[in-house]
Design a protein around this motif. Structure first.
Motif, short mmCIF file in Angstrom:
data_model
loop_
_atom_site.label_atom_id
_atom_site.label_comp_id
_atom_site.label_asym_id
_atom_site.label_seq_id
_atom_site.Cartn_x
_atom_site.Cartn_y
_atom_site.Cartn_z
N GLY A 144 0.72 -15.38 2.15
CA GLY A 144 0.64 -16.46 1.17
C GLY A 144 1.18 -16.03 -0.19
N SER B 167 0.84 -1.20 0.00
CA SER B 167 0.00 0.00 0.00
C SER B 167 0.87 1.25 0.00
N VAL C 9 8.65 5.08 12.88
CA VAL C 9 7.83 6.22 13.28
C VAL C 9 7.05 5.83 14.54
N ASP D 256 -3.72 -2.51 5.29
CA ASP D 256 -3.97 -3.13 6.60
C ASP D 256 -4.10 -2.09 7.71
N ASP E 158 10.15 3.27 6.31
CA ASP E 158 9.84 1.94 6.84
C ASP E 158 10.86 1.60 7.92
N GLY F 216 -0.58 -14.71 -2.52
CA GLY F 216 -1.58 -14.92 -3.57
C GLY F 216 -2.12 -13.58 -4.07
C1 LIG Z 1 -0.02 -15.25 6.98
C2 LIG Z 1 -0.68 -14.26 6.04
C3 LIG Z 1 -1.01 -14.66 4.75
C4 LIG Z 1 -1.59 -13.74 3.86
N1 LIG Z 1 -1.83 -14.14 2.58
C5 LIG Z 1 -2.36 -13.26 1.69
C6 LIG Z 1 -2.53 -13.63 0.32
O1 LIG Z 1 -2.18 -14.73 -0.10
N2 LIG Z 1 -3.09 -12.71 -0.52
C7 LIG Z 1 -3.47 -11.47 -0.09
O2 LIG Z 1 -4.00 -10.69 -0.89
N3 LIG Z 1 -3.27 -11.08 1.20
C8 LIG Z 1 -2.71 -11.93 2.09
N4 LIG Z 1 -2.47 -11.53 3.38
C9 LIG Z 1 -2.74 -10.13 3.75
C10 LIG Z 1 -1.63 -9.21 3.20
O3 LIG Z 1 -0.37 -9.71 3.57
C11 LIG Z 1 -1.80 -7.78 3.72
O4 LIG Z 1 -3.13 -7.38 3.54
C12 LIG Z 1 -0.87 -6.81 3.00
O5 LIG Z 1 0.47 -7.06 3.32
C13 LIG Z 1 -1.21 -5.36 3.37
O6 LIG Z 1 -0.24 -4.50 2.83
P1 LIG Z 1 0.14 -3.13 3.56
O7 LIG Z 1 1.14 -2.46 2.69
O8 LIG Z 1 -1.08 -2.40 3.94
O9 LIG Z 1 0.82 -3.58 4.95
P2 LIG Z 1 2.17 -4.40 5.21
O10 LIG Z 1 2.47 -5.29 4.07
O11 LIG Z 1 2.02 -5.00 6.55
O12 LIG Z 1 3.30 -3.30 5.26
C14 LIG Z 1 3.41 -2.41 6.35
C15 LIG Z 1 4.83 -1.88 6.40
O13 LIG Z 1 4.90 -0.88 7.42
C16 LIG Z 1 6.11 -1.00 8.13
N5 LIG Z 1 5.89 -0.42 9.46
C17 LIG Z 1 5.06 -0.88 10.42
N6 LIG Z 1 5.10 -0.07 11.51
C18 LIG Z 1 5.98 0.93 11.20
C19 LIG Z 1 6.45 2.07 11.91
N7 LIG Z 1 6.01 2.34 13.15
N8 LIG Z 1 7.35 2.88 11.32
C20 LIG Z 1 7.81 2.60 10.06
N9 LIG Z 1 7.40 1.52 9.35
C21 LIG Z 1 6.49 0.71 9.90
C22 LIG Z 1 6.39 -2.50 8.15
O14 LIG Z 1 7.77 -2.77 8.32
C23 LIG Z 1 5.86 -2.93 6.77
O15 LIG Z 1 6.90 -2.96 5.80
C24 LIG Z 1 -1.89 -12.41 4.29
C25 LIG Z 1 -1.56 -12.02 5.59
C26 LIG Z 1 -0.96 -12.93 6.46
C27 LIG Z 1 -0.59 -12.48 7.85
#
Ligand SMILES: Cc1cc2nc3c(=O)[nH]c(=O)nc-3n(C[C@H](O)[C@H](O)[C@H](O)COP(=O)(O)OP(=O)(O)OC[C@H]3O[C@@H](n4cnc5c(N)ncnc54)[C@H](O)[C@@H]3O)c2cc1C
Length: 364
Positions: A42, A12, A118, A254, A31, A44
């Motif tokens: 996963g 995201s 952060v 997320d 990050d 996927g």
């Molecule tokens: C076991 C598992 C399996 C999954 N399988 C799937 C799948 O197959 N397909 C699918 O569509 N979704 C899947 N998901 C969900 C998917 O992984 C998440 O919805 C997705 O990663 C969300 O992306 P994001 O960028 O919002 O958050 P994230 O990928 O969690 O990225 C957040 C980032 O913020 C950083 N961060 C956190 N706190 C701080 C801070 N205080 N300061 C600076 N940086 C920070 C972290 O280091 C991280 O890099 C799965 C989730 C899990 C747990």
């Protein structure tokens, strides 16, 4: 001062940084980890998510495997579903490589990446200060995952309650032929095997309240499919009725609690919400615009949450229905690839219930 500071460089955050830097915003992306980093997932990527990435100009890369068929099994039954168009249903990526590539694309558009943790955000006049580091920005995008500090310290929402959280454990398994979902592998959840060529990602997930049973389910899966290198993490599914924007702070992915309560799919919603934020910032009232653009997504997630509450405790019955009426499975595929609205699918499926219940009672 930055125009936009994005906290979190997962999909995201990096998609938002890519789009905003491309539009000419002075963009900082932060990050706490350096990249590539491990993210339990996963990997996927549904066709719906893949198509959105194509539209944005970031085709999925690198991909380990494209799967046209999806095997769903459990309770001694199984059904194979595929997209009617012959396109892939799910592409499987390794998140360390996938996320790194998205971040690289953002940097090549001019976003500046800094490794920093952060601790929160604090308003100072027209600016927002990032607590814990010496930076300030006009706008902050909270892309910092399920335990978002931006969401909580900005006052947009409080911490998730336990019922808003899916707990999932995944690891590396042997190569497999078919991408498989196992609906009887975990209580109020499911198991999966996502083949990716030389190996597979395999895991189980379900509601956090059942975490002990989910751990036991994972142990059974690990013993059966030789799963190693286990990692666990959470998926937030409570965003559909929470605030996602206010006073120049925007939540995506997320951090905003935008994941499918039925499947745990979060990547599509991470990409979609970041696209909508990037389109909203040019607007006179960006917070209002973002909320408006996200309305259909929030409605869909709310309907899925309601459906999950009905389906999950009765998964055996609903899976039997799924197998007995292959057209339900086919239609579900259309929702998962974005061709049919979930609401229409759900209403149509419910209309099949009376006949199915009579058949079940009569044992025919
Ligand atoms: C076991 C598992 C399996 C999954 N399988 C799937 C799948 O197959 N397909 C699918 O569509 N979704 C899947 N998901 C969900 C998917 O992984 C998440 O919805 C997705 O990663 C969300 O992306 P994001 O960028 O919002 O958050 P994230 O990928 O969690 O990225 C957040 C980032 O913020 C950083 N961060 C956190 N706190 C701080 C801070 N205080 N300061 C600076 N940086 C920070 C972290 O280091 C991280 O890099 C799965 C989730 C899990 C747990």
């Amino acid at each position: 001062m930055w125009d936009v500071a994005i906290v979190g460089a997962g999909p995201s955050g990096s998609v938002a940084a890519y789009l905003l830097a491309k539009k000419g915003y002075k963009t900082l992306i932060l990050d706490k980890n350096s990249f590539p980093r491990y993210k339990p997932c996963g990997g996927g990527v549904t066709l719906k998510a893949g198509k959105l990435l194509n539209e944005i100009g970031l085709p999925i890369e690198p991909v380990d495997a494209f799967h046209k068929e999806v095997l769903v099994k459990g309770f001694g039954l199984e059904i194979e579903v595929r997209t009617s168009s012959g396109e892939y249903a799910i592409a499987v990526v390794r998140r360390n490589l996938f996320d790194k590539r998205l971040l690289d694309e953002a940097i090549s558009e001019g976003a500046v990446f800094k490794r920093a943790k952060v601790l929160g955000v604090k308003r100072e006049g027209d600016a927002i200060r990032l607590v814990g580091i010496n930076e300030a920005s006009r706008v902050v995008v909270g892309a910092d995952g399920a335990n978002s500090v931006v969401a909580v310290t900005s006052g947009l929402r409080s911490r998730w309650s336990r019922e808003d959280i899916i707990f999932a454990i995944e690891g590396v398994s042997q190569p497999h032929e078919k991408l498989t979902f196992m609906v009887d592998a975990a209580p109020y959840g499911y198991g999966w095997i996502f083949p990716r060529g030389k190996d597979s990602n395999a895991g189980v997930g379900g509601m956090l309240e059942k975490s002990k049973e989910i751990k036991r389910s994972f142990d059974r899966l690990a013993a059966r499919y030789k799963v190693v290198k286990a990692h666990s993490w959470i998926i937030s599914i409570g965003g559909h009725d929470k605030s996602i924007a206010g006073r120049s702070v925007f939540l995506v992915g997320d951090a905003a609690g935008l994941a499918d309560p039925l499947t745990g799919e979060g990547l599509y919603y991470a990409i979609r919400s970041s696209l909508e934020v990037s389109e909203s910032l040019d607007h006179e009232e960006p917070e209002l615009e973002y909320r408006k653009r996200m309305e259909p997504v929030m409605r869909e997630l709310k309907e899925k949450r309601r459906a999950a509450r009905i389906i999950m405790p009765r998964i055996k019955f609903f899976f039997k229905l799924f197998v007995a009426y292959p057209e339900i499975a086919e239609r579900y595929m259309l929702t998962s690839i974005g061709r049919v609205e979930f609401r229409d699918f759900w209403r149509w499926s419910i209309s099949k219930l009376p006949r199915a219940l009579i058949k079940e009672k009569l044992g025919i």
